[in-house]
Motif scaffolding. Sequence first.
Motif, PDB file in Angstrom:
ATOM      1  N   ALA A 180     -13.114   0.274   1.079  1.00 41.09           N
ATOM      2  CA  ALA A 180     -13.238   1.502   0.293  1.00 41.09           C
ATOM      3  C   ALA A 180     -12.762   1.366  -1.063  1.00 41.09           C
ATOM      4  O   ALA A 180     -13.453   1.653  -2.067  1.00 41.09           O
ATOM      5  CB  ALA A 180     -12.096   2.540   1.053  1.00 41.09           C
ATOM      6  N   ARG A 181     -11.867   0.263  -1.313  1.00 43.75           N
ATOM      7  CA  ARG A 181     -11.523   0.058  -2.747  1.00 43.75           C
ATOM      8  C   ARG A 181     -12.521  -0.582  -3.419  1.00 43.75           C
ATOM      9  O   ARG A 181     -12.530  -0.268  -4.714  1.00 43.75           O
ATOM     10  CB  ARG A 181     -10.148  -0.654  -2.703  1.00 43.75           C
ATOM     11  N   THR A 188       0.911  -1.055  -0.037  1.00 39.77           N
ATOM     12  CA  THR A 188       0.107  -0.157  -0.102  1.00 39.77           C
ATOM     13  C   THR A 188       0.796   1.292   0.026  1.00 39.77           C
ATOM     14  O   THR A 188       0.195   2.338   0.287  1.00 39.77           O
ATOM     15  CB  THR A 188      -0.912  -0.133   1.174  1.00 39.77           C
ATOM     16  N   ARG A 195     -15.541   0.029  -3.242  1.00 40.13           N
ATOM     17  CA  ARG A 195     -16.498   0.864  -3.787  1.00 40.13           C
ATOM     18  C   ARG A 195     -16.126   1.486  -5.274  1.00 40.13           C
ATOM     19  O   ARG A 195     -16.947   1.359  -6.151  1.00 40.13           O
ATOM     20  CB  ARG A 195     -16.529   1.971  -2.723  1.00 40.13           C
ATOM     21  N   VAL A 196     -14.905   1.796  -5.388  1.00 45.10           N
ATOM     22  CA  VAL A 196     -14.592   2.384  -6.560  1.00 45.10           C
ATOM     23  C   VAL A 196     -14.390   1.374  -7.896  1.00 45.10           C
ATOM     24  O   VAL A 196     -14.303   1.784  -8.803  1.00 45.10           O
ATOM     25  CB  VAL A 196     -13.101   3.094  -6.422  1.00 45.10           C
ATOM     26  N   LEU A 197     -14.292   0.084  -7.152  1.00 43.97           N
ATOM     27  CA  LEU A 197     -14.133  -0.823  -8.279  1.00 43.97           C
ATOM     28  C   LEU A 197     -15.187  -1.554  -8.448  1.00 43.97           C
ATOM     29  O   LEU A 197     -15.380  -2.279  -9.556  1.00 43.97           O
ATOM     30  CB  LEU A 197     -13.116  -2.011  -7.571  1.00 43.97           C
ATOM     31  N   SER A 198     -16.430  -1.236  -7.974  1.00 45.96           N
ATOM     32  CA  SER A 198     -17.519  -1.991  -8.057  1.00 45.96           C
ATOM     33  C   SER A 198     -18.104  -2.547  -9.424  1.00 45.96           C
ATOM     34  O   SER A 198     -18.428  -3.538  -9.558  1.00 45.96           O
ATOM     35  CB  SER A 198     -18.766  -1.261  -7.103  1.00 45.96           C
ATOM     36  N   THR A 199     -18.328  -1.323 -10.362  1.00 47.03           N
ATOM     37  CA  THR A 199     -18.809  -1.936 -11.576  1.00 47.03           C
ATOM     38  C   THR A 199     -17.828  -1.976 -12.828  1.00 47.03           C
ATOM     39  O   THR A 199     -18.040  -2.603 -13.598  1.00 47.03           O
ATOM     40  CB  THR A 199     -19.741  -0.809 -11.882  1.00 47.03           C
ATOM     41  N   ALA A 200     -16.573  -1.737 -12.419  1.00 47.03           N
ATOM     42  CA  ALA A 200     -15.713  -2.012 -13.351  1.00 47.03           C
ATOM     43  C   ALA A 200     -14.815  -3.416 -13.063  1.00 47.03           C
ATOM     44  O   ALA A 200     -15.327  -4.089 -12.262  1.00 47.03           O
ATOM     45  CB  ALA A 200     -14.465  -0.931 -13.279  1.00 47.03           C
ATOM     46  N   ASP A 201     -14.060  -3.864 -13.969  1.00 44.27           N
ATOM     47  CA  ASP A 201     -13.243  -4.975 -13.724  1.00 44.27           C
ATOM     48  C   ASP A 201     -14.101  -6.105 -13.524  1.00 44.27           C
ATOM     49  O   ASP A 201     -14.065  -7.052 -12.910  1.00 44.27           O
ATOM     50  CB  ASP A 201     -12.492  -4.761 -12.197  1.00 44.27           C
ATOM     51  N   LEU A 232      -9.143  -1.476   4.703  1.00 45.52           N
ATOM     52  CA  LEU A 232      -8.673  -0.851   3.483  1.00 45.52           C
ATOM     53  C   LEU A 232      -9.381  -1.253   2.027  1.00 45.52           C
ATOM     54  O   LEU A 232      -9.623  -0.444   1.483  1.00 45.52           O
ATOM     55  CB  LEU A 232      -7.273  -0.894   3.400  1.00 45.52           C
TER      56      LEU A 232
END
Lengths: 260, 662
Positions: free
Chosen positions: B651-652, B349, B654-660, B648
Amino acid sequence: MARKPEGPPPPPAVQRLRMHYAKRGRLRFSSHRDFQRAFERALRRAAVPMAYSAGFSPHPKVSYAGAAPTGTGSEAEYLEIALAQACDPEQLRRAIDESLPPDLDVIEIVEVPVNGAPSLADRLQASVWALRLPGVAYDEAARAVGAFLAAPAVEVSRMTKNGLRTFDARGPVVALEVADTPGDGPATGEQPGPCAILRLVVRHVTPAVRPDDVLTGLRQIGALAPPETPAVTRLAQGPLDESSGAVSDPLAPDRGDVGA
Amino acid sequence: MPVDTSPPRDVRSLFPRLEALLPHVQKPIQYVGGELNSTVKDWDATDVRWALMYPDAYEVGVPNQGVMILYEVLNEQPDTLAERTYSVWPDMEALMREHGLPQFTVDAHRPVSAFDVLGLSFATELGYTNMLLALDLAGIPFNSADRTMDHPIVIAGGHSAFNPEPIADFIDCAVLGDGEQAVLEITDVIRAWKAEGRHGGRDELLMRLARTGGVYVPRFYDVDYLPDGRIQRVVPNRPGVPWRVSKHTVMDLDEWPYPKQPLVPLAESVHERMSVEIFRGCTRGCRFCQAGMITRPVRERSITGVGEMVERGLQATGFEEVGLLSLSSADHSEIAPMTKGLADRYEGTQTSLSLPSTRVDAFNIDLANELTRNGRRSGLTFAPEGGSERIRKVINKMVTEDDLIRTVTAAYSAGWRQVKLYFMCGLPTETDEDVLQIAELAKKVITTGREVTGSRDIRCTVSIGGFVPKPHTPFQWVGQLGHEATDARLAKLRDAVRSDRQFAKAIGFRYHDGKPGIVEGLLSRGDRRVGKVIKAVYDAGGRFDGWSEYFSFDRWMTAADQALADEPVDVDWYTTRDRDNNEVLPWDHLDSGLDRDWLWEDWQDALTGTEVDDCRWTPCFDCGVCPQMGTEIQAGPTGATLLPLTVLNSARDRVLSTADAE
Ligand code: SF4
């Protein structure tokens, strides 16, 4: 440092994103370095999976372009980031915006191809500025603007990191006009009174001509001396249409470029 | 007639007026406030209001742990409000005077004079002139005797408050020791006094505070002097005032996990990291170290308590470095599992750990490697403090030359190329020979480094600070080395380092001249008569005395000559003079818990080079603190371990939820 970084190299960038953000209110007093620190911490709080540079001191991959000077507000700041894991741009926009202090606001994030996207910095050819001049009447401002525009060149000097520089503040000015609608009051201070608003379009050149250079020029050539500190805001920056003097959205060519 | 609690005050934000000045000052962001995790409360919803000041520039003050802790502790109370204020730079000061803008807080930009309390935290005496600057700009009378019900109570805390006599005229009170419980007790006293209609005025409030036994009110004590200038006695001048005032000691650090939400400034500050205090106090017994002496006994935060604070703090701040803070961090009973657990937890990190102030003998390279596993490697700093074995015995810094060489060898073998060594000059009984040993030690370090690495590309930086004798230490009686003698000794050392061409390039040499140390010495061991000097220096333009570009030795000496002209004492009398055991010291009535006889014995032991062990791993050696203060050592090991966390990653997610989604 002779020591070699241990472990494998950092994962490569898989996504490139361009961000449009604003610097408003009190935070216009933040410097570009202040913004960088706040932004990189916000990325960590939001747990954005940044791509990092390799080496002894890995840095998150962020490129900044054309930041507004300390003390000026901006509705049109841009940067680019590279991620090691792909994210949804709108989710990311919300997460970063929440993690930044109030008055640093993320307006839009668009995705561009990882390789081969035309440079963002190259598109930032000119800026549109609003200069609120509390205590200055319309006519007084108009007279000074007329004198400024009529001059073939207006030499001004400013202290820079490399000492005192003298340059022409007139040449890069594409447009300068006094807004028709008088301001609804001063931007600072408490006295009501006249408040002329200038709209300035200036081409990005080196050394940069900033709104305060134009104000210096207006003072020199048009005897314009605002009694209070002007409030300056960048309204837009982007590609310049030479014939019309219009500045367009630098992210327009990127929208819908990837995915969707 | 009942007096109303508080007169209505104009507490409207000064920001609109300040805003007009900001374009004309350096680094305007420092005056703007709005830091992440800062707090603005509704003035009218609270009834006791503190303005907290670190009397130095914002960039130094904002990361200060003490202020950050008190700010949060006070603001957590529903009826209490705390805001912060810092010293303004001369460019801002000039504009504020020109435009009539008073000293303001950075949180809600309220005038400091409108608060109930102005609490100042002094880490160093060199902040005294900045206190006067703040009082001046706030419109608060310099002398406590001239203040009225309309002015805040001015309270000093921090290490310098263990001898507040030089600023006795300017402050209303001083609080010794840990502040977190003390500020709440003081708040209660003020709240009750206000609720009862502020009867009896300032005097009554100060009296109530004095009666607690934990708040020193200088005006309730008279100081008498002998004809030769020494103090005859210090006595309470009214009934009900205790003869001695005690320091405060917080006992269970795990109950005080502050700061929970460390402040994150936009502006650059001197510590671009978040800090977690892993223990308080130190019983190594280094005789020069005031911090160690006045913060006894050792109280550890548990490994799990540290783990929680680190996690919470990182999430709240986004800092990429965590400092594990204390007076000697490698001494924590569970430092190895702690650093390993944290390094495991934050693997990948880009989060780095640092241990400021690490002792040579406790340090090992496994620890160093854990610390840097996830992040950056800066140089290693060791503090042998004294150049010769003899002088290290005098100061009770129990490090042998072999210890040092062994540790440094391990560091160079593990890949470090840069080692910093910290020493002091001007220690009691020191001779030129002791200081010249520093050069020999540095050369040995380089020689060993070259041997083990097979490379000439290694460096060692020697940093030297001037020793200043401090109150409440065994060296409180000793005469300080004069600045000319300090400078001469350092010049000899510099020549010794530079003359040897084998080493000249590999050894860096950093030192300051001895003059600021003399002023620090005057202020550290001064008495009430020194207040006149401070005021004269301020009047002559003295500010920011901790900054070499603002500090003026000549201004201090001129002011002292004039202000002390009618007294039988001068700067030398305060600084370079030896005191004997029966002299009344200006701070004798302030109780740090240390037994005066024990301190004297320890001073005598220093003269014979007798070492004293650490009471954490040897029996109590009766320094006096624990029985006097009703405290005890609190140290592990607890045997607990740090588990990896998944927080940790949430939180990640959330930003990754619809991508990847492949
Ligand atoms: S009283 Fe004893 S146990 Fe307590 S700090 Fe002093 S030496 Fe250590």
